[in-house]
Structures are given as structure tokens and as C-alpha cells.
Design a protein around this motif. Structure first.
Motif, PDB file in Angstrom:
ATOM      1  N   ASP A  43      41.591  -9.448  -4.260  1.00 10.49           N
ATOM      2  CA  ASP A  43      42.910  -9.807  -3.753  1.00 10.49           C
ATOM      3  C   ASP A  43      42.732 -10.476  -2.388  1.00 10.49           C
ATOM      4  N   ALA A  44      43.175 -11.714  -2.260  1.00 16.73           N
ATOM      5  CA  ALA A  44      42.983 -12.468  -1.015  1.00 16.73           C
ATOM      6  C   ALA A  44      43.654 -11.791   0.172  1.00 16.73           C
ATOM      7  N   ARG A  45      44.840 -11.205  -0.051  1.00 17.24           N
ATOM      8  CA  ARG A  45      45.505 -10.511   1.066  1.00 17.24           C
ATOM      9  C   ARG A  45      44.685  -9.322   1.536  1.00 17.24           C
ATOM     10  N   ALA A  46      44.081  -8.604   0.594  1.00 22.62           N
ATOM     11  CA  ALA A  46      43.236  -7.462   0.970  1.00 22.62           C
ATOM     12  C   ALA A  46      42.018  -7.940   1.760  1.00 22.62           C
ATOM     13  N   ALA A  47      41.459  -9.078   1.370  1.00 19.90           N
ATOM     14  CA  ALA A  47      40.314  -9.623   2.109  1.00 19.90           C
ATOM     15  C   ALA A  47      40.714  -9.952   3.538  1.00 19.90           C
ATOM     16  N   ARG A  48      41.870 -10.586   3.707  1.00 23.39           N
ATOM     17  CA  ARG A  48      42.334 -10.913   5.067  1.00 23.39           C
ATOM     18  C   ARG A  48      42.630  -9.638   5.867  1.00 23.39           C
ATOM     19  N   ARG A  49      43.175  -8.630   5.204  1.00 21.60           N
ATOM     20  CA  ARG A  49      43.450  -7.350   5.870  1.00 21.60           C
ATOM     21  C   ARG A  49      42.137  -6.709   6.323  1.00 21.60           C
ATOM     22  N   HIS A  50      41.122  -6.714   5.441  1.00 21.64           N
ATOM     23  CA  HIS A  50      39.798  -6.196   5.822  1.00 21.64           C
ATOM     24  C   HIS A  50      39.257  -6.957   7.028  1.00 21.64           C
ATOM     25  N   ALA A  51      39.448  -8.265   7.033  1.00 22.28           N
ATOM     26  CA  ALA A  51      38.942  -9.084   8.142  1.00 22.28           C
ATOM     27  C   ALA A  51      39.604  -8.667   9.453  1.00 22.28           C
ATOM     28  N   ARG A  52      40.900  -8.425   9.412  1.00 18.82           N
ATOM     29  CA  ARG A  52      41.592  -7.987  10.639  1.00 18.82           C
ATOM     30  C   ARG A  52      41.118  -6.605  11.065  1.00 18.82           C
ATOM     31  N   ILE A  53      41.002  -5.684  10.109  1.00 19.12           N
ATOM     32  CA  ILE A  53      40.581  -4.312  10.416  1.00 19.12           C
ATOM     33  C   ILE A  53      39.165  -4.290  10.968  1.00 19.12           C
ATOM     34  N   GLU A  54      38.288  -5.045  10.326  1.00 19.56           N
ATOM     35  CA  GLU A  54      36.883  -5.068  10.736  1.00 19.56           C
ATOM     36  C   GLU A  54      36.647  -5.937  11.972  1.00 19.56           C
ATOM     37  N   GLY A  55      37.678  -6.657  12.389  1.00 17.11           N
ATOM     38  CA  GLY A  55      37.497  -7.548  13.533  1.00 17.11           C
ATOM     39  C   GLY A  55      36.597  -8.713  13.207  1.00 17.11           C
ATOM     40  N   THR A  56      36.582  -9.106  11.926  1.00 18.22           N
ATOM     41  CA  THR A  56      35.658 -10.147  11.498  1.00 18.22           C
ATOM     42  C   THR A  56      36.244 -11.540  11.569  1.00 18.22           C
ATOM     43  N   THR A  57      37.468 -11.656  12.098  1.00 21.32           N
ATOM     44  CA  THR A  57      37.982 -13.015  12.244  1.00 21.32           C
ATOM     45  C   THR A  57      37.165 -13.767  13.280  1.00 21.32           C
ATOM     46  N   ALA A  58      36.545 -13.018  14.203  1.00 19.46           N
ATOM     47  CA  ALA A  58      35.579 -13.641  15.116  1.00 19.46           C
ATOM     48  C   ALA A  58      34.221 -13.598  14.437  1.00 19.46           C
ATOM     49  N   ARG A  59      33.546 -14.713  14.355  1.00 17.69           N
ATOM     50  CA  ARG A  59      32.269 -14.780  13.654  1.00 17.69           C
ATOM     51  C   ARG A  59      31.210 -13.989  14.395  1.00 17.69           C
ATOM     52  N   ARG A  60      30.302 -13.392  13.588  1.00 15.75           N
ATOM     53  CA  ARG A  60      29.184 -12.658  14.192  1.00 15.75           C
ATOM     54  C   ARG A  60      28.265 -13.601  14.938  1.00 15.75           C
ATOM     55  N   GLU A  61      28.033 -14.752  14.358  1.00 20.27           N
ATOM     56  CA  GLU A  61      27.145 -15.744  14.963  1.00 20.27           C
ATOM     57  C   GLU A  61      27.956 -16.994  15.280  1.00 20.27           C
ATOM     58  N   PRO A  62      27.977 -17.409  16.529  1.00 18.23           N
ATOM     59  CA  PRO A  62      28.704 -18.638  16.858  1.00 18.23           C
ATOM     60  C   PRO A  62      28.153 -19.820  16.049  1.00 18.23           C
ATOM     61  N   GLY A  63      29.059 -20.683  15.640  1.00 18.69           N
ATOM     62  CA  GLY A  63      28.639 -21.877  14.928  1.00 18.69           C
ATOM     63  C   GLY A  63      28.210 -21.637  13.492  1.00 18.69           C
TER      64      GLY A  63
END
Length: 197
Positions: free
Chosen positions: A98-118
């Protein structure tokens, strides 16, 4: 660009390659080629001394394509066959059916900021990821990808049960038996019997 069967001529295009980099519970990163090349080709190994597998990091697809073109030009100028060099672009992924669940996980995990720049990133469904990978390959951005999954539950299963079959069903790659080892070491649970095939 979205997937279109006519965009992928059988003979003119080399097989798509997909690898994965995972972090172990008690050790260094684990890198595995999840695909099979042409008959007689060994699995991809970026640590091999031949330098025929090159991983790249890019901020966007245009940059990745320029890097691949430069690598192929350098190989040709050194007298090597540029088609013998496989360029894999790193792609950080977070997938869920579910795409919404993926986006929710990204917000929860703080993964909207990339681990590696670039580094390229994707948040969405396994099939959406497959379509992106197919497009990356079809337009010559790279010969394949190294998937770097964000560590959320069942990500490896989603890749093995959703992304890879989508690509294989379209004749873009052949899944390697290596997926069984990847699931054994990094999977969250037992899944469909089809995985072992």
C-alpha cells in the motif's frame, strides 16, 4: 516514461541486473546479485579486480545517465569493451503493498531524508519500484540497480515477492537462486513457496 512492452526490444537490450545491499545483525553490509546474466556469466561482484561492475551514486536519473556514459567512454578509451562493464546505480527503497503505508513508514522512520546525500530514493509499492527500475534500464540510465532497503519489516519479502516477479514476467531479468539465501538471512517470515523456485 512508464513501462511499455514495445520499449524493450529483446535482442537490442542487455539483461537488467538487480542487486541488494543489506545490513546484517552482527556484521558488515551484505551485497548480493539477485539476477542471472547471460549463460556462462558469473554473478556480479563489485569487489572483483576486473572492475567490470561499478556502483554509482547519483542525485537524479540525469546525473546517473551521465555517469554511466562517462564510465563506458573511459572503458572504450582504455581498449575495453564498454558492454562488458555493468553500471549499477544505488537506489534507497522503502516499499509496501500500500503506497500510503509506505509513505507513513517513511515519515515514522524519518526516511524522507536520505541516508546518503546524493542517492536516488523511492517510496511506494513493489510494483511501482519495478516500473521505475524498468524505466532506468530502458532509457540507458544504468544497467541495473543496487537496492538499499530502508530497514522496515517485510521489505525484503516485498522486493522478492513483488518487484522481482514483475520484472521477470516482462522478460527483463531472470531471478537468481541467491534470493533464497537473502530471504533466509534477512527476511521477516516464511512466505510463498514460489520463492524457492
Amino acid at each position: 516514461m512508464s513501462y511499455n512492452d514495445s520499449a524493450y526490444p529483446d535482442s537490442a537490450q542487455r539483461l537488467l541486473r538487480v542487486a541488494v545491499e543489506l545490513s546484517g545483525r552482527s556484521g558488515p553490509d551484505y551485497w548480493a546479485d539477485l539476477t542471472v546474466g547471460r549463460p556462462g556469466e558469473p554473478p556480479l561482484d563489485p569487489a572483483a579486480p576486473s572492475g567490470n561492475v561499478i556502483r554509482v551514486r547519483a542525485a537524479d536519473l540525469r546525473e546517473a545517465g551521465k555517469i554511466r556514459d562517462r564510465i563506458r567512454s573511459e572503458a572504450a578509451s582504455e581498449g575495453r569493451d564498454p558492454d562488458a562493464v555493468t553500471v549499477l546505480v544505488d537506489l534507497e527503497v522503502l516499499v509496501d503493498p500500500d503506497a500510503r503505508a509506505a509513505r507513513r513508514h517513511a515519515r515514522i522512520e524519518g526516511t524522507t531524508a536520505r541516508r546518503e546525500p546524493g542517492t536516488l530514493s523511492y517510496v511506494g509499492t513493489p510494483e511501482g519500484l519495478a516500473s521505475l527500475i524498468a524505466d532506468v534500464h530502458s532509457v540507458g540510465v544504468a544497467d541495473g540497480v543496487t537496492l538499499i532497503p530502508v530497514p522496515v519489516p517485510f521489505t525484503v519479502e516485498h522486493l522478492v515477492d513483488g518487484t522481482l516477479p514483475w520484472l521477470e514476467a516482462r522478460g527483463l531479468l531472470t531471478v537468481s537462486p541467491t534470493v533464497v539465501e537473502v530471504l533466509r538471512r534477512f527476511g521477516e517470515g516464511v512466505g510463498p513457496a514460489a520463492r524457492a523456485s
